[in-house]
Structure formats: C-alpha cells, structure tokens
Design an enzyme around this catalytic site. Structure first.
Site, PDB file in Angstrom:
ATOM      1  N   CYS A  94     -17.923  16.280 104.687  1.00  0.00           N
ATOM      2  CA  CYS A  94     -16.416  16.606 105.925  1.00  0.00           C
ATOM      3  C   CYS A  94     -15.938  17.854 106.415  1.00  0.00           C
ATOM      4  O   CYS A  94     -16.250  18.805 104.784  1.00  0.00           O
ATOM      5  CB  CYS A  94     -15.591  15.438 105.364  1.00  0.00           C
ATOM      6  SG  CYS A  94     -14.019  15.221 106.637  1.00  0.00           S
ATOM      7  N   GLU A  95     -16.642  17.783 107.739  1.00  0.00           N
ATOM      8  CA  GLU A  95     -15.525  19.268 107.800  1.00  0.00           C
ATOM      9  C   GLU A  95     -14.235  19.782 107.605  1.00  0.00           C
ATOM     10  O   GLU A  95     -14.292  20.518 107.695  1.00  0.00           O
ATOM     11  CB  GLU A  95     -16.615  19.474 109.244  1.00  0.00           C
ATOM     12  CG  GLU A  95     -15.813  19.106 110.671  1.00  0.00           C
ATOM     13  CD  GLU A  95     -16.509  18.999 111.845  1.00  0.00           C
ATOM     14  OE1 GLU A  95     -15.765  18.980 113.364  1.00  0.00           O
ATOM     15  OE2 GLU A  95     -17.848  19.453 111.595  1.00  0.00           O
ATOM     16  N   HIS A  96     -13.279  18.197 108.062  1.00  0.00           N
ATOM     17  CA  HIS A  96     -12.309  18.882 107.725  1.00  0.00           C
ATOM     18  C   HIS A  96     -10.800  19.123 106.726  1.00  0.00           C
ATOM     19  O   HIS A  96     -10.281  19.349 106.368  1.00  0.00           O
ATOM     20  CB  HIS A  96     -11.438  17.190 108.148  1.00  0.00           C
ATOM     21  CG  HIS A  96     -12.229  16.859 109.811  1.00  0.00           C
ATOM     22  ND1 HIS A  96     -12.174  15.672 109.961  1.00  0.00           N
ATOM     23  CD2 HIS A  96     -11.977  17.520 110.855  1.00  0.00           C
ATOM     24  CE1 HIS A  96     -13.018  16.011 111.170  1.00  0.00           C
ATOM     25  NE2 HIS A  96     -12.561  16.727 111.993  1.00  0.00           N
ATOM     26  N   HIS A  97     -11.878  17.874 105.020  1.00  0.00           N
ATOM     27  CA  HIS A  97     -11.899  18.645 103.863  1.00  0.00           C
ATOM     28  C   HIS A  97     -12.376  19.262 103.196  1.00  0.00           C
ATOM     29  O   HIS A  97     -12.652  19.049 101.672  1.00  0.00           O
ATOM     30  CB  HIS A  97     -11.508  16.847 103.918  1.00  0.00           C
ATOM     31  CG  HIS A  97      -9.916  16.836 104.292  1.00  0.00           C
ATOM     32  ND1 HIS A  97     -10.067  15.719 105.619  1.00  0.00           N
ATOM     33  CD2 HIS A  97      -9.197  17.090 104.312  1.00  0.00           C
ATOM     34  CE1 HIS A  97      -9.577  15.599 106.331  1.00  0.00           C
ATOM     35  NE2 HIS A  97      -8.370  15.971 105.174  1.00  0.00           N
ATOM     36  N   GLN A 135     -19.090  12.180 110.782  1.00  0.00           N
ATOM     37  CA  GLN A 135     -19.816  10.829 110.582  1.00  0.00           C
ATOM     38  C   GLN A 135     -20.382  10.903 112.511  1.00  0.00           C
ATOM     39  O   GLN A 135     -21.510  10.350 113.111  1.00  0.00           O
ATOM     40  CB  GLN A 135     -19.198   9.505 110.707  1.00  0.00           C
ATOM     41  CG  GLN A 135     -20.554   8.601 110.524  1.00  0.00           C
ATOM     42  CD  GLN A 135     -19.961   6.830 109.875  1.00  0.00           C
ATOM     43  OE1 GLN A 135     -19.124   7.197 108.501  1.00  0.00           O
ATOM     44  NE2 GLN A 135     -20.659   5.853 110.312  1.00  0.00           N
ATOM     45  N   HIS A 163     -15.908   7.545 102.500  1.00  0.00           N
ATOM     46  CA  HIS A 163     -15.833   8.739 103.416  1.00  0.00           C
ATOM     47  C   HIS A 163     -14.523   9.088 101.728  1.00  0.00           C
ATOM     48  O   HIS A 163     -13.260   8.623 101.548  1.00  0.00           O
ATOM     49  CB  HIS A 163     -14.829   9.176 104.347  1.00  0.00           C
ATOM     50  CG  HIS A 163     -16.263   8.684 105.457  1.00  0.00           C
ATOM     51  ND1 HIS A 163     -15.808  10.229 106.644  1.00  0.00           N
ATOM     52  CD2 HIS A 163     -16.930   8.178 106.273  1.00  0.00           C
ATOM     53  CE1 HIS A 163     -17.078   9.611 107.136  1.00  0.00           C
ATOM     54  NE2 HIS A 163     -17.068   8.833 107.655  1.00  0.00           N
ATOM     55  N   CYS A 165     -12.137  11.211 102.087  1.00  0.00           N
ATOM     56  CA  CYS A 165     -11.197  11.668 102.355  1.00  0.00           C
ATOM     57  C   CYS A 165     -10.067  10.373 102.863  1.00  0.00           C
ATOM     58  O   CYS A 165      -9.083  10.550 102.445  1.00  0.00           O
ATOM     59  CB  CYS A 165     -11.516  12.546 103.697  1.00  0.00           C
ATOM     60  SG  CYS A 165     -12.153  11.413 104.846  1.00  0.00           S
TER      61      CYS A 165
END
Length: 204
Positions: A94-97, A135, A163, A165
């Site tokens: 995941c590019e966010h977390h 995704q 996910h 996250c």
C-alpha cells in the site's frame, strides 16, 4: 546469492541500499525505546539492511517493462474465444502506509488475432503489483497492460484483496475484503460478454 540479488533492479538497489538502510536505522531508533534497542541489539543489528533489501524487492516492478516481460510470448492466432486466467496470487504494498495487501487476480480477454502466453499474464500482474500501489490503480494498470500487449477486443480484470492497513491498524477489521474491477472494450460495452466473463470468474 549475491547481496543485491533480492531485486531484479539490482543496479538501482545497489546504489540506494545504503541510503535506505540508514533511513530504516533512523526509524528504528525513533520507534524503539533505547532500553529495548539494547535488549534486542542482536536481532536489530542487521534489520535496516534486511528491510532495505526487502523494500527493493517489493518495488522491483518499477524497473520492469511490458516489452521485456512479453517478449517472445505474443502469438498470432485466428480465434476470438474468451481467455481467462483465474486465481493469480498477488502481493503488493500500500502506497499510503507501506503495509501489504494481498489476494487474487482474475484476468480475461477476447483475442483479436493475437494471444499472450498464459504465464505472461501472471508476470504482468506481478510487475504492477511489485510497486507501491492502491488496489484501484493496480486493477486498471493490469488491464491496460494486457490491452497494450496484444490489443484484444475486450479486457477484464477483477481483484479480491485483503488490506493489512484495515486489519492491523485503523478500523482493525479482520476478514474484510475489497473487490475492484476494470472492464475495457466489449466487456465494458456488451453486457452479455461482461456477464459471461464475470460468471466464469465466479464459478467454482
């Protein structure tokens, strides 16, 4: 195995590993209290470099290209029957977390004078998954990759994923899953073709 063989973009990883390792050292020093750093010294000693190598592998898809992956595996065939590869295991970050999400990918297409070697479909999934992703974009990336490789009349991609996250942080909901789809060409425009694809994907 050579130190940088963990990643297909070994040249890039070799240039960046020391910088990445230093960054992980800073993260550990700030996340782990000093007394625990001392207690866990043996286990943590090589962790920054291990983590740097792992991240290099998780993002190796940035250095791969569609042309390299499909080279020699596009075949001229006069057929228009639907081709589906289901249940391709997928692991991404995941590019966010920067935590994993993983699941299965189902890919189908309607050929137009060309077909793609079946293993290359899985390789295309792998290439786009081994990047920092969400995704929704991953689903479209895979579909557009198939479209670019063989110009079929239709492409469909469905991803079912968990996910971390959402599981190990935030709302902490184990068992939840996310489903995304991308339909191009006839699968978008023709309800019957789309339903046939989705039915075959769902069939167990």
């Amino acid at each position: 195995m050579a130190e940088n063989d963990d990643s297909s973009h070994a040249g890039q990883a070799k240039l960046d590993l020391d910088v990445m390792s230093s960054a992980y050292s800073t993260l550990i020093e700030n996340a782990v209290p000093p007394e625990y750093q001392e207690k866990q010294k043996q286990g943590l000693e090589k962790t920054p470099m291990r983590a740097a190598k792992a991240l290099a592998f998780f993002t190796k898809g940035y250095s791969e290209t569609l042309e390299e992956i499909t080279n020699g595996a596009v075949f001229d065939v006069e057929m228009d029957n639907m081709v589906i590869v289901r249940d391709i295991d997928m692991f991404s970050t995941c590019e966010h977390h920067l935590v994993p999400f993983y699941g299965r990918v189902h890919v189908g297409y309607l050929p137009h004078k060309k077909v793609l070697g079946l293993s290359k479909i899985a390789r295309i999934v792998e290439m786009y998954a081994r990047r920092l992703q969400v995704q929704e974009r991953l689903t479209k990336d895979i579909a557009m990759g198939i479209l670019e490789a063989i110009e079929p009349t239709a492409v469909g991609v469905v991803i079912e994923a968990t996910h971390m996250c959402m599981v190990m942080r935030g709302v902490q909901k184990p068992g939840s899953s996310t489903i995304t789809s991308c339909m191009l060409g006839e699968f978008r425009d023709d309800p019957k073709s789309r339903e046939e694809f989705l039915t075959l994907v769902r069939h167990r």
